[in-house]
Design a protein around this motif. Sequence first.
Motif, short mmCIF file in Angstrom:
data_model
loop_
_atom_site.label_atom_id
_atom_site.label_comp_id
_atom_site.label_asym_id
_atom_site.label_seq_id
_atom_site.Cartn_x
_atom_site.Cartn_y
_atom_site.Cartn_z
N ILE A 1 0.84 -1.20 0.00
CA ILE A 1 0.00 0.00 0.00
C ILE A 1 0.87 1.25 0.00
O ILE A 1 0.56 2.23 -0.69
N PHE A 2 1.98 1.21 0.76
CA PHE A 2 2.84 2.39 0.80
C PHE A 2 3.46 2.66 -0.57
O PHE A 2 3.66 3.83 -0.95
N GLN A 3 3.77 1.63 -1.32
CA GLN A 3 4.25 1.83 -2.69
C GLN A 3 3.20 2.54 -3.52
O GLN A 3 3.53 3.43 -4.33
N GLN A 4 1.93 2.20 -3.32
CA GLN A 4 0.85 2.88 -4.04
C GLN A 4 0.74 4.34 -3.62
O GLN A 4 0.51 5.22 -4.45
N ILE A 5 0.92 4.60 -2.31
CA ILE A 5 0.90 5.98 -1.82
C ILE A 5 2.00 6.79 -2.49
O ILE A 5 1.77 7.91 -2.98
N MET A 6 3.21 6.24 -2.52
CA MET A 6 4.35 6.97 -3.09
C MET A 6 4.17 7.25 -4.57
O MET A 6 4.73 8.21 -5.09
N ASN A 7 3.37 6.43 -5.24
CA ASN A 7 3.16 6.61 -6.68
C ASN A 7 1.93 7.43 -7.01
O ASN A 7 1.67 7.69 -8.19
N CYS A 8 1.15 7.82 -5.99
CA CYS A 8 -0.08 8.55 -6.31
C CYS A 8 0.23 10.04 -6.50
O CYS A 8 1.22 10.56 -6.00
N GLU A 9 -0.64 10.70 -7.22
CA GLU A 9 -0.39 12.08 -7.67
C GLU A 9 -0.20 13.05 -6.51
O GLU A 9 0.64 13.96 -6.57
N GLU A 10 -0.97 12.88 -5.44
CA GLU A 10 -0.95 13.86 -4.36
C GLU A 10 0.28 13.75 -3.46
O GLU A 10 0.64 14.71 -2.78
N TYR A 11 0.92 12.58 -3.44
CA TYR A 11 2.02 12.37 -2.49
C TYR A 11 3.32 12.86 -3.11
O TYR A 11 4.00 12.16 -3.85
N TYR A 12 3.70 14.07 -2.76
CA TYR A 12 4.83 14.76 -3.39
C TYR A 12 6.22 14.42 -2.83
O TYR A 12 7.22 14.58 -3.53
N PRO A 13 6.37 14.01 -1.51
CA PRO A 13 7.74 13.93 -0.95
C PRO A 13 8.70 13.04 -1.73
O PRO A 13 9.87 13.40 -1.91
N THR A 14 8.22 11.89 -2.18
CA THR A 14 9.12 10.96 -2.87
C THR A 14 9.68 11.58 -4.14
O THR A 14 10.89 11.54 -4.39
N ASN A 15 8.81 12.18 -4.96
CA ASN A 15 9.28 12.77 -6.21
C ASN A 15 10.16 13.98 -5.98
O ASN A 15 11.11 14.22 -6.74
N TYR B 1 -1.82 13.39 2.41
CA TYR B 1 -2.13 12.38 3.43
C TYR B 1 -3.62 12.02 3.44
O TYR B 1 -4.12 11.44 4.38
N ASN B 2 -4.29 12.38 2.35
CA ASN B 2 -5.71 12.04 2.20
C ASN B 2 -6.02 11.92 0.71
O ASN B 2 -6.89 12.59 0.18
N ASP B 3 -5.26 11.05 0.04
CA ASP B 3 -5.35 10.94 -1.42
C ASP B 3 -6.73 10.49 -1.86
O ASP B 3 -7.43 9.76 -1.15
N ALA B 4 -7.10 10.91 -3.05
CA ALA B 4 -8.45 10.66 -3.58
C ALA B 4 -8.75 9.17 -3.74
O ALA B 4 -9.90 8.74 -3.63
N GLN B 5 -7.71 8.37 -4.00
CA GLN B 5 -7.93 6.93 -4.23
C GLN B 5 -8.03 6.13 -2.93
O GLN B 5 -8.34 4.94 -2.96
N GLY B 6 -7.75 6.78 -1.80
CA GLY B 6 -7.93 6.13 -0.52
C GLY B 6 -6.79 5.23 -0.07
O GLY B 6 -6.97 4.41 0.85
N PHE B 7 -5.61 5.39 -0.67
CA PHE B 7 -4.49 4.54 -0.28
C PHE B 7 -4.05 4.80 1.17
O PHE B 7 -3.75 3.87 1.91
N THR B 8 -4.00 6.10 1.56
CA THR B 8 -3.58 6.42 2.93
C THR B 8 -4.58 5.89 3.94
O THR B 8 -4.20 5.39 5.01
N ARG B 9 -5.84 5.97 3.62
CA ARG B 9 -6.89 5.41 4.48
C ARG B 9 -6.67 3.91 4.65
O ARG B 9 -6.68 3.37 5.77
N ALA B 10 -6.43 3.21 3.54
CA ALA B 10 -6.21 1.76 3.59
C ALA B 10 -4.94 1.42 4.36
O ALA B 10 -4.88 0.41 5.08
#
Length: 312
Positions: free
Chosen positions: A32-46, A198-207
């Motif tokens: 799930i964390f890999q999905q968070i890092m790849n989602c549009e809203e999660y900027y720190p990794t990029n 920390y509240n991405d639209a796809q719900g990865f952080t929630r999951a």
Amino acid sequence: MKQFLKDVLQDLGETPKRLNSKYFYDHTGDGIFQQIMNCEEYYPTNCELEIFQHKTTELARVLKNGFDTFDLIEMGAGDATKSSYLLKEMLRKKFDFTYMPIDISADMIGHLEKQLPEEIPGLKVKGLNGEYFEMLTHASQISPKRKVILFLGGTIGNFETNAALDFCRELRSYLQKGDVLMIGFDLKKHPDVIRKAYNDAQGFTRAFNLNLLNRINRELGGNFVLEQFDHYPSYDPATGACRSYLISLAKQEVCIEGKVFTFEKDEYISMEISQKYSVEETESMAFNSGFKPVNHFFDSRHWFLDTVWQCE
């Protein structure tokens, strides 16, 4: 398992209830964390990846710090995606160093020891599987070389500010004068940018948060009903504290290993902090923990900082 159970029982017994975010990372949580890092809203990794991709030459020069030979130790190495840019540049410049990744996951260390020398010919890798400070002690025992430490990803933000300072002071105690630390800080910015991360639209952080309840059910025999909890993130621009909570949607009881925990409706479990800093606050932390800041590296938007500190 015993430590996991002990920590969960202790943390849920506190007022207010909490859970330790280090237990997010089981097999499912990693995915799930890999999905968070790849989602549009999660900027720190990029943001940090941009620094390593575009400022590699200067990073390598500063981190070498004039050492003839050194150990490059990465605390919480993960898959070494970002640091691999640095490793390649250091080898290209013929630096004499050994890469020592530290990770709590034995599988990840095994992967790095096998995969990295294949991907980066000539790289010397000595993996260290365990907790940070235990492995820093081990690194000093097996090698007398000067130490260059990487602590990336804004992981320092997972501590409350006082605990972060204590962590840096303890880290300093394992190093010698002149040794080097590069540490990543997520910087304060528009609150909306941070909340969305920390509240991405796809719900990865929630999951990701709810998965810890699932892990407790699976490994510790808990009976959390995940549908009875909701994820709630908050960000306070005054303090820089971004926090995640799970909110109980009903009055309910949860049993773990025979111990019963009562939740009131709307009661929260504190799950995680991701502290954001100003540049001035990072410099103050350096001076107050026995380091001297010597270089700052920013992404193009100045959203993230990798700062290099030298041991005083």
